[in-house]
Design an enzyme around this catalytic site. Structure first.
Site, PDB file in Angstrom:
ATOM      1  N   TYR A  47       1.238 -10.305   0.201  1.00  0.00           N
ATOM      2  CA  TYR A  47       1.277 -11.165   1.390  1.00  0.00           C
ATOM      3  C   TYR A  47      -0.118 -11.419   1.956  1.00  0.00           C
ATOM      4  O   TYR A  47      -0.410 -12.514   2.428  1.00  0.00           O
ATOM      5  CB  TYR A  47       2.203 -10.558   2.453  1.00  0.00           C
ATOM      6  CG  TYR A  47       3.642 -10.954   2.206  1.00  0.00           C
ATOM      7  CD1 TYR A  47       4.030 -12.284   2.373  1.00  0.00           C
ATOM      8  CD2 TYR A  47       4.582 -10.043   1.776  1.00  0.00           C
ATOM      9  CE1 TYR A  47       5.335 -12.672   2.125  1.00  0.00           C
ATOM     10  CE2 TYR A  47       5.897 -10.422   1.527  1.00  0.00           C
ATOM     11  CZ  TYR A  47       6.264 -11.745   1.712  1.00  0.00           C
ATOM     12  OH  TYR A  47       7.537 -12.133   1.467  1.00  0.00           O
ATOM     13  N   GLU A  62      18.322  10.262 -14.399  1.00  0.00           N
ATOM     14  CA  GLU A  62      18.112   8.808 -14.337  1.00  0.00           C
ATOM     15  C   GLU A  62      18.920   8.186 -13.196  1.00  0.00           C
ATOM     16  O   GLU A  62      18.391   7.429 -12.386  1.00  0.00           O
ATOM     17  CB  GLU A  62      18.507   8.154 -15.665  1.00  0.00           C
ATOM     18  CG  GLU A  62      18.391   6.636 -15.643  1.00  0.00           C
ATOM     19  CD  GLU A  62      18.920   5.958 -16.897  1.00  0.00           C
ATOM     20  OE1 GLU A  62      19.262   6.677 -17.853  1.00  0.00           O
ATOM     21  OE2 GLU A  62      18.979   4.720 -16.902  1.00  0.00           O
ATOM     22  N   ASP A  97      21.029   8.252 -19.427  1.00  0.00           N
ATOM     23  CA  ASP A  97      22.126   7.596 -20.150  1.00  0.00           C
ATOM     24  C   ASP A  97      21.861   7.666 -21.640  1.00  0.00           C
ATOM     25  O   ASP A  97      20.706   7.686 -22.079  1.00  0.00           O
ATOM     26  CB  ASP A  97      22.189   6.104 -19.773  1.00  0.00           C
ATOM     27  CG  ASP A  97      22.791   5.879 -18.405  1.00  0.00           C
ATOM     28  OD1 ASP A  97      23.343   6.847 -17.840  1.00  0.00           O
ATOM     29  OD2 ASP A  97      22.693   4.740 -17.900  1.00  0.00           O
TER      30      ASP A  97
END
Lengths: 402, 581
Positions: free
Chosen positions: A136, A232, A284
């Site tokens: 910004y 995770e 996973d």
């Protein structure tokens, strides 16, 4: 023929450059020569001086009638090496030249300088800010009244990384941090920005990891942990926290909410380093999970220059392995079919130098052969606390790691 | 099969039938088949009438060696769909005796029998228009003509007896005074419809002006708009020469007719003197191959023998030189450019005149002009203007050989966009002129050129060679635009870089900025060159210097030329208003 020509030209040019260096005019050959040199920011300078050096190099080049450029170390697979000795991914020497007078690079060149200007201002004011903030700060309309310096943070983030590597400065040294992400609970007391925090009394949400975890901000006070578990999925981390898994097994429970951000990786690195704890990674069972583990263990391609201070070669993969569902009797019904993207990613990973270990090759090929992937939550199919009561304790007891 | 019993029909005797058999007059045939001649719709009838009259005027002027000046007025009558077409020229005039024949008899004229390039061919045109007018309005054609300043102008009305194909004249009178020293003025009242657009009279006049820069045109349409195209070339085109037919161009029937009407007494001499490119030696070879005797009388050669003579003429072993081409009258490069620039506001013009070629024994020649950029619409398909012997073809574009040739060209290589099977998109005008002693039209109404491979190939080659020159220009323009854009980008960014460097180092860097500007300038040099119209770009120079190219700087003062649209010609308006009484 070519060799002859080359020899001739180098001979001539050296003669010319010595003879003509005092001359006022710069010939085309000198321009060409100058353009061949690589601009490397001296490592010994402090960040402030490094930014100045970058700006002045452009001025110097223009004075020599050379199109200004910045040489940016390449952050791609082709420019990383896996060091078998250190067991981490290291960045190579290749650089990419970014010139002002090239239509494809001009905008990025300009943006690099805008970001450099922003960093310089942060240095001057002694402030630290997020990369979103810097976006910004650096976003404004150019003189034509139409074009913006940046249109999206997606544009400014890679430029910041470019600047980090070309200056050889850490993000913290540039007074920047990424949006914070990740939580920790466990039998650990630390000081965060002067506040002493007991991580065993953090309720259900845990302590959130700040963007910068350098020793000047975070110091470890004491701990009773035997290992660190990086999860995770935040949902699974919440389950483990609710079941007080960390209390029963004396571990520090960390989640990075997916691919862990730099703050979490740096924190893990420091904990492993300073507390001498083993780190287990629990992800996973899919190519992305494998890769999360690999990034924690060996470092990433994009941030290969940070590997030395982030990669944890001792990290161990606790699960989910493609062999686990069969071993633990998890219903086929909760598996998910691999899609084309998964398969393509798995094949990519198979080819990486740091996945050449026989056991990893076997693991990934097994997943491909099964044609399915498993999420951590799949373990809940065997009972809500199966993961805390049976799966993880058994894995740790058997030292069943990859 | 049905088993219904049919009542056996009574046989009609030949005698009874013969009562109904009688000659059909040409005029009657026309009355029933007007579509063959271009009178199938009200809109087209107006165009055809103007076209026939203008063609005649131009041909007459050129034949007489007069620079044509033509006035065309369309007047709307108070009745619906009723117009008067008035065409006036400064031609040689017509002797009173011939006036009724020319305007009141179909198939009367001087052009049908000659092997020579001219606008009209069948001599059917103007009288057909007169007949159409008479059939639809009952009004006869009105004509006034004067053959010289010392002769009186004669005016008359010509009525056509449609049964007998015979003209009748009424009101014939000599005028004491007429405003032209020589010339002809005719007016036909007819049922018609005036609609603007691609197939309008406006368009016809405009295109005719493009193809005939040696002629001046003054036109007033029924809406009252005036437009004038002043002569932009000071000389008439080289008059076309008449040639004898080439053996490869005659059909069997024509050959039989020629055999019967020849003045020669032997086949051999008939061949060598009534055809072009047949020497006595070649003639005897042909005769021999046909199995005839050189001394045979042409008129006595029976049907069978004609056949073998015809075959012998067309035998591939019979090598006959291509016909002479001096019978052709192309528009010419400079004239084409003059025509294009007075009609089209574009940036780039180029023309190409091919060498004469031959299809089926008929010599022909192709000329192509391309105009690109300027006021031509950039977002629509290219426009193709088709001309045969300087006459614009406005209908049946799809079936025309010229259009097919334009489609065959791969325009992408010249920097234009082209969708599959379509004309390219861009500010482009393609003008194709086919000059020939005998233009192979695909129908009697002469609206499209029949598709002969030889003709299509010539057209394509001409377009391609124009296209290459245009491509150079188009690409150069695009490159210049690109370079200018690049510089804009560079300068915008370098400004920002300088301001960043100033903030970082805390020093003023005006010198740095200047140095960057210098590099930027060098990097985009080409744009600079073109912007300043500097002539060091060799390629650009060469292109501009070529005699078949005109480049008009769009930023320079507007070129004096009539606009494609009628509204444009403001200057000419007053002058023209004076010329129309």
């Amino acid at each position: 023929m070519a060799a002859k020509k080359k020899a001739k030209s180098t001979g001539k040019s050296t003669g010319k450059s010595t003879g003509k260096s005092t001359g006022k005019t710069t010939g085309a050959r000198d321009v060409a020569l100058e353009a061949h040199k690589r601009v490397q920011v001296p490592a010994k300078l402090d960040t402030n001086a490094k930014i100045d050096f970058l700006a002045n190099s452009a001025v110097k080049l223009a004075r020599k009638k050379v199109d200004p450029f910045v040489d940016i170390p390449t952050r791609t697979l082709s420019n990383v090496n896996f060091s078998k000795r250190k067991k981490i991914i290291e960045m190579g020497d290749a650089t990419q030249r970014r010139s002002l007078f090239n239509m494809n690079q001009a905008r990025k060149f300009m943006q690099t300088f805008v970001i450099a200007k922003g960093c310089k201002q942060l240095q001057a004011e002694g402030k630290t800010t997020s990369i979103r903030d810097l976006y910004y700060m650096s976003k404004y309309t150019l003189k034509d009244g139409k074009e913006n310096t940046f249109d999206d943070q997606v544009e400014s983030d890679p430029i910041i990384e470019d600047l980090e590597v070309s200056l050889g400065s850490l993000r913290e040294e540039l007074h920047l941090f990424a949006a914070k992400r990740g939580s920790v609970v466990g039998p650990l007391t630390l000081v965060d920005a002067g506040d002493t925090i007991d991580l065993s009394r953090m309720g259900s949400g845990g302590w959130s990891v700040p963007g910068i975890v350098e020793p000047n901000v975070v110091q470890f006070v004491k701990h009773k942990a035997k290992f660190i578990l990086l999860v995770e999925k935040e949902a699974v981390w919440a389950r483990l926290n609710e079941d007080k898994f960390w209390k029963r097994h004396n571990c520090i429970l960390v989640t990075g909410q997916g691919q862990p951000p730099r703050g979490v990786r740096r924190l893990l690195f420091r904990m492993v380093q300073e507390m001498k704890l083993p780190l287990y990674v629990f992800v996973d069972n899919d190519p992305w999970g494998y890769y999360i583990h690999s990034v924690v263990k060996q470092g990433s391609i994009n941030l290969a220059f940070e590997s030395a201070r982030m990669a944890i070669p001792s990290a161990q993969f606790i699960g989910l392995s493609a062999y686990d569902p069969a071993r633990y009797g998890i219903s086929e019904g909760v598996s998910i079919k691999l899609n084309d993207q998964d398969r393509a990613r798995a094949k990519e990973i198979l080819a990486y130098d740091w996945f050449q270990d026989r056991r990893w090759q076997r693991e990934i090929k097994h997943m491909l052969k099964q044609g399915v992937k498993w999420e951590l939550e799949a373990l809940s199919n065997k009972g809500i606390s199966f993961v805390t009561e049976e799966y993880l304790p058994k894995k740790i007891a058997d030292q069943d790691f990859l | 099969m049905t088993t219904t019993k049919k009542t056996p029909r009574k046989r009609v005797s030949a005698e009874t039938l013969s009562k109904n058999q009688r000659e059909i007059s040409v005029s009657e045939f026309f009355a029933k088949n007007r579509h063959l001649l271009g009178f199938d719709s009200l809109r087209k009838a107006l165009l055809t009438t103007v076209k026939e009259a203008v063609d005649n005027s131009l041909d007459a002027c050129e034949e007489a060696g007069i620079l044509p000046e033509i006035w065309v007025t369309l007047l709307s009558r108070s009745e619906e769909n009723r117009y008067v077409v008035q065409v006036r020229d400064n031609g040689p005039g017509i002797v009173p005796k011939q006036m009724p024949n020319i305007f009141g008899k179909l198939l009367y004229g001087s052009k049908f029998h000659s092997m020579k390039q001219s606008r009209g061919q069948q001599g059917i045109g103007i009288s057909a228009a007169a007949m159409y007018g008479q059939l639809t309005t009952g009004k006869p054609l009105d004509v006034t003509s004067r053959t010289g300043p010392r002769k009186p102008a004669v005016s008359m009305k010509v009525i056509i007896d449609t049964n007998a194909n015979k003209p009748k004249t009424v009101n014939q009178k000599e005028l004491d005074e007429w405003h032209l020293a020589h010339g002809t003025e005719l007016s036909i009242e007819l049922e018609a419809k005036y609609i603007k657009g691609k197939q309008s009279v406006d368009e016809f006049i405009y295109q005719t002006a493009v193809a005939n820069p040696h002629a001046s045109f003054h036109y007033r349409n029924p809406v009252g708009e005036l437009v004038s195209f002043e002569r932009s070339v000071p000389d008439n085109p080289e008059p076309a020469k008449e040639i004898k037919p080439h053996p490869h161009g005659v059909e069997l029937g024509v050959l039989m007719k020629m055999l019967q009407s020849t003045k020669q007494s032997t086949v051999s001499s008939f061949l060598s003197s009534d055809f072009s490119r047949v020497s006595p030696g070649l003639a005897s070879k042909i005769v021999q191959r046909a199995g005839l005797k050189p001394r045979n009388r042409p008129s006595t050669i029976a049907r069978k023998e004609v056949d073998s003579l015809y075959r012998s003429l067309n035998d591939p072993a019979t090598k006959i030189m291509a016909p002479p081409t001096n019978c052709l009258s192309p528009i010419g490069m400079q004239e084409l450019l003059a025509g294009l620039t007075r009609g089209v506001k574009a940036e780039f013009f180029t023309v190409e005149t091919r060498k004469p070629a031959v299809y089926r024994g008929n010599p022909f020649q192709v000329e192509v002009g391309l105009a690109w950029g300027g006021d031509l619409p950039g977002d629509s398909l290219a426009r193709v203007m088709r001309f045969a012997n300087r006459v614009p073809l406005l209908h049946q574009a799809g079936g025309c050989c010229i259009n097919k040739a334009a489609l065959e060209v791969s325009w992408k290589s010249y920097g234009l966009q082209q969708a599959r099977g379509a004309l390219p998109t861009g500010p482009l005008l393609v003008m194709v002129h086919l000059a020939s002693v005998w233009v192979p039209f695909s129908s009697e109404s002469k609206e499209a050129v029949a598709d002969y491979d030889e003709i299509r190939k010539e057209i394509r080659l001409a377009i391609q060679s124009c296209g290459r020159r245009m491509g150079q220009f188009v690409k150069r323009k695009a490159r210049a635009r690109n370079e200018a854009k690049r510089r804009e980008v560079f300068n915008l960014y370098l400004d920002e870089v300088v301001s960043c460097v100033e903030t970082i180092t805390g020093e003023d860097h005006e010198k740095f900025r200047k140095q960057l500007m210098t590099i930027s300038k060098a990097k985009t040099e080409l744009a600079e060159l073109l912007e300043e119209q500097s002539s060091s770009a060799d390629e650009a120079d060469e292109l501009a210097a070529a005699e078949n190219v005109i480049i008009i700087d769009p930023d320079a003062v507007a070129v004096e030329s009539a606009a494609p649209e009628l509204q444009g010609a403001v200057n000419a308006r007053e002058q023209a208003a004076l010329d129309f009484d």
